[in-house]
Design a protein around this motif. Structure first.
Motif, PDB file in Angstrom:
ATOM      1  N   VAL A  39       0.610  -1.040   0.270  1.00  0.00           N
ATOM      2  CA  VAL A  39       0.109   0.204  -0.245  1.00  0.00           C
ATOM      3  C   VAL A  39       0.873   1.537  -0.378  1.00  0.00           C
ATOM      4  CG1 VAL A  39      -0.106   0.099   3.041  1.00  0.00           C
ATOM      5  CG2 VAL A  39      -1.963   1.299   1.781  1.00  0.00           C
ATOM      6  N   ARG A  40       2.120   0.915   0.384  1.00  0.00           N
ATOM      7  CA  ARG A  40       3.085   3.004   0.901  1.00  0.00           C
ATOM      8  C   ARG A  40       3.173   2.786  -0.755  1.00  0.00           C
ATOM      9  NH1 ARG A  40       6.457   1.796   6.366  1.00  0.00           N
ATOM     10  NH2 ARG A  40       5.229   1.551   7.179  1.00  0.00           N
ATOM     11  N   GLN A  46       0.852   6.986  -6.881  1.00  0.00           N
ATOM     12  CA  GLN A  46      -0.651   7.871  -6.727  1.00  0.00           C
ATOM     13  C   GLN A  46      -0.112   9.543  -6.844  1.00  0.00           C
ATOM     14  OE1 GLN A  46      -3.360   6.728  -3.692  1.00  0.00           O
ATOM     15  NE2 GLN A  46      -4.288   5.588  -5.338  1.00  0.00           N
ATOM     16  N   SER A  47       0.536   9.636  -6.614  1.00  0.00           N
ATOM     17  CA  SER A  47       1.251  11.446  -6.863  1.00  0.00           C
ATOM     18  C   SER A  47       1.810  11.684  -7.787  1.00  0.00           C
ATOM     19  CB  SER A  47       2.363  11.755  -5.532  1.00  0.00           C
ATOM     20  OG  SER A  47       3.277  13.134  -6.055  1.00  0.00           O
ATOM     21  N   THR A  48       1.803  12.916  -8.185  1.00  0.00           N
ATOM     22  CA  THR A  48       2.450  12.695  -9.250  1.00  0.00           C
ATOM     23  C   THR A  48       3.679  13.115  -9.664  1.00  0.00           C
ATOM     24  OG1 THR A  48       2.142  15.539  -9.169  1.00  0.00           O
ATOM     25  CG2 THR A  48       0.581  14.194 -10.654  1.00  0.00           C
ATOM     26  N   GLU A  49       4.446  12.937  -8.346  1.00  0.00           N
ATOM     27  CA  GLU A  49       5.721  13.134  -8.116  1.00  0.00           C
ATOM     28  C   GLU A  49       6.800  12.197  -8.959  1.00  0.00           C
ATOM     29  OE1 GLU A  49       8.929  13.655  -4.917  1.00  0.00           O
ATOM     30  OE2 GLU A  49       7.450  12.956  -4.484  1.00  0.00           O
ATOM     31  N   PRO A  50       7.818  12.152  -9.727  1.00  0.00           N
ATOM     32  CA  PRO A  50       8.642  11.153 -10.241  1.00  0.00           C
ATOM     33  C   PRO A  50       8.659  10.190  -9.128  1.00  0.00           C
ATOM     34  CG  PRO A  50       9.705  13.491 -11.202  1.00  0.00           C
ATOM     35  CD  PRO A  50       8.289  13.589 -10.335  1.00  0.00           C
ATOM     36  N   LEU A  51       8.796   9.046  -9.493  1.00  0.00           N
ATOM     37  CA  LEU A  51       8.968   7.660  -8.316  1.00  0.00           C
ATOM     38  C   LEU A  51       9.753   6.876  -8.977  1.00  0.00           C
ATOM     39  CD1 LEU A  51       8.187   6.435  -6.015  1.00  0.00           C
ATOM     40  CD2 LEU A  51       5.978   5.310  -7.633  1.00  0.00           C
ATOM     41  N   LEU A  65      -0.008  -3.721 -10.833  1.00  0.00           N
ATOM     42  CA  LEU A  65      -0.268  -2.520 -10.013  1.00  0.00           C
ATOM     43  C   LEU A  65      -0.786  -1.250 -10.081  1.00  0.00           C
ATOM     44  CD1 LEU A  65      -1.396  -3.525  -6.546  1.00  0.00           C
ATOM     45  CD2 LEU A  65       0.539  -2.444  -5.776  1.00  0.00           C
ATOM     46  N   ALA A  66       0.178  -0.466 -10.141  1.00  0.00           N
ATOM     47  CA  ALA A  66       0.296   0.965 -10.417  1.00  0.00           C
ATOM     48  C   ALA A  66      -1.128   1.253 -11.910  1.00  0.00           C
ATOM     49  CB  ALA A  66       1.424   1.422 -11.128  1.00  0.00           C
ATOM     50  N   GLY A  71      -6.425   6.630  -9.613  1.00  0.00           N
ATOM     51  CA  GLY A  71      -5.277   8.271  -9.561  1.00  0.00           C
ATOM     52  C   GLY A  71      -3.976   8.300 -10.148  1.00  0.00           C
ATOM     53  N   VAL A  72      -3.828   6.433 -10.300  1.00  0.00           N
ATOM     54  CA  VAL A  72      -1.865   6.940 -10.712  1.00  0.00           C
ATOM     55  C   VAL A  72      -1.731   7.578 -11.936  1.00  0.00           C
ATOM     56  CG1 VAL A  72      -0.120   5.283 -10.849  1.00  0.00           C
ATOM     57  CG2 VAL A  72      -1.322   4.548  -8.977  1.00  0.00           C
ATOM     58  N   PRO A  73      -1.251   8.589 -12.158  1.00  0.00           N
ATOM     59  CA  PRO A  73      -1.172   8.766 -13.375  1.00  0.00           C
ATOM     60  C   PRO A  73      -0.360   7.490 -14.544  1.00  0.00           C
ATOM     61  CG  PRO A  73      -0.074  10.099 -11.959  1.00  0.00           C
ATOM     62  CD  PRO A  73      -0.168   8.907 -11.509  1.00  0.00           C
ATOM     63  N   PRO A  74      -0.808   8.069 -15.513  1.00  0.00           N
ATOM     64  CA  PRO A  74      -0.484   6.921 -17.091  1.00  0.00           C
ATOM     65  C   PRO A  74       1.118   6.415 -17.188  1.00  0.00           C
ATOM     66  CG  PRO A  74      -1.572   8.088 -17.936  1.00  0.00           C
ATOM     67  CD  PRO A  74      -2.205   8.533 -16.308  1.00  0.00           C
ATOM     68  N   PRO A  75       1.797   5.355 -17.475  1.00  0.00           N
ATOM     69  CA  PRO A  75       3.288   5.200 -17.400  1.00  0.00           C
ATOM     70  C   PRO A  75       3.834   6.452 -18.281  1.00  0.00           C
ATOM     71  CG  PRO A  75       2.081   3.507 -18.801  1.00  0.00           C
ATOM     72  CD  PRO A  75       0.888   4.108 -17.792  1.00  0.00           C
TER      73      PRO A  75
END
Length: 221
Positions: A39-40, A46-51, A65-66, A71-75
Motif C-alpha cells: 500500500v505504501r 498516486q502522486s504526480t511526483e516522479p517515482l 499494480l500501478a 488515481g495513478v498517472p498513466p506511464p
C-alpha cells in the motif's frame, strides 16, 4: 524524485539516515514493499511526483499494480523507474559498507533521460570488404561467403613468411593486393582508398601460381 527502497525481507542492510544525507530526501527502508507494505507503493504511485523504486525483481508486479490503482498517472505521463541495488550492492560481501554505492546507484537512476543522439540511416546490400593476409582471408571467406558478397584485399604475407602464400584455386570473389590508404563513410556506405602492391591483377589471375615461383624478387603475393 520520490525514492522507495526495500531491504528485501531484511536480507540486506540499508542505512536510512546515511542514504537520506547522501540523496537529500528522506529515505525510509521498507522490508516487504512488494507484499505486506504494498500500500505504501500505491500511495507513492498516486502522486504526480516522479517515482523511483529500488527493486527490479518485482518491477512487473509494481507496474501491473500501478495500472490497477485508481488515481495513478498513466506511464506515458509519469513513468515509474526501477533500479537494482540488491545484486549490485546489498547482497555483496561489503554490504554493510555499501551505502555510498547504493546512494550512487539511486542518484544515477534518478538522472534525467539523456537527449537523443543524432542518427544516420543506412542500407546494406550485403557487400563486404575483408582485409588481411592470405590465410586470414581464406578463413574469413569460409565463414562469411554464404551470407555476404565478399571482396578480398590481401595485405601481404601471413606470419612474416619468406615466401608469399599461394592463392586458393577457386576464383569465387574479387581479390586485390595492396594496403588501405583511407576509409570513409559508415555501415552500408563505406569508401575505401587502396594502394595496389602487386603487379598481377588478382581479380583476373587464373590461380596457376607459376609466377610465385618464377619471380626472383618475391614481389608477387
Amino acid at each position: 524524485m520520490k525514492t522507495l527502497v526495500c531491504n528485501c525481507n531484511h536480507t540486506m542492510p540499508l542505512d536510512g539516515p546515511q542514504l537520506t544525507a547522501a540523496l537529500g530526501q528522506t529515505i525510509e527502508p521498507h522490508s516487504q514493499l512488494c507484499r505486506r507494505e504494498i500500500v505504501r507503493f500505491q500511495r507513492a504511485a498516486q502522486s504526480t511526483e516522479p517515482l523511483l523504486v529500488a527493486c527490479t525483481q518485482e518491477a512487473k508486479l509494481f507496474a501491473a499494480l500501478a495500472a490497477q490503482t485508481e488515481g495513478v498517472p498513466p506511464p506515458d505521463v509519469r513513468p515509474i523507474r526501477f533500479v537494482n541495488i540488491r545484486e549490485t550492492a546489498g547482497w555483496s560481501r561489503e554490504a554493510k559498507a555499501a551505502s555510498p554505492k547504493i546512494a550512487a546507484l539511486l542518484a544515477a537512476a534518478a538522472l534525467p533521460e539523456p537527449e537523443p543522439v543524432p542518427t544516420a540511416s543506412y542500407h546494406s546490400a550485403g557487400r563486404c570488404l575483408v582485409i588481411g593476409d592470405t590465410e586470414s582471408l581464406d578463413m574469413a571467406r569460409k565463414l562469411l561467403a554464404d551470407g555476404l558478397e565478399l571482396t578480398l584485399l590481401d595485405t601481404g604475407r601471413p606470419g612474416g613468411r619468406a615466401a608469399p602464400a599461394a592463392l586458393p584455386l577457386q576464383h569465387e570473389h574479387p581479390v586485390h593486393a595492396g594496403r588501405v590508404r583511407s576509409v570513409r563513410g559508415w555501415l552500408g556506405a563505406f569508401e575505401v582508398d587502396i594502394e595496389s602492391a602487386n603487379p598481377v591483377d588478382l581479380d583476373v589471375c587464373t590461380r596457376c601460381n607459376a609466377c610465385l615461383a618464377a619471380c626472383p624478387e618475391g614481389a608477387i603475393g
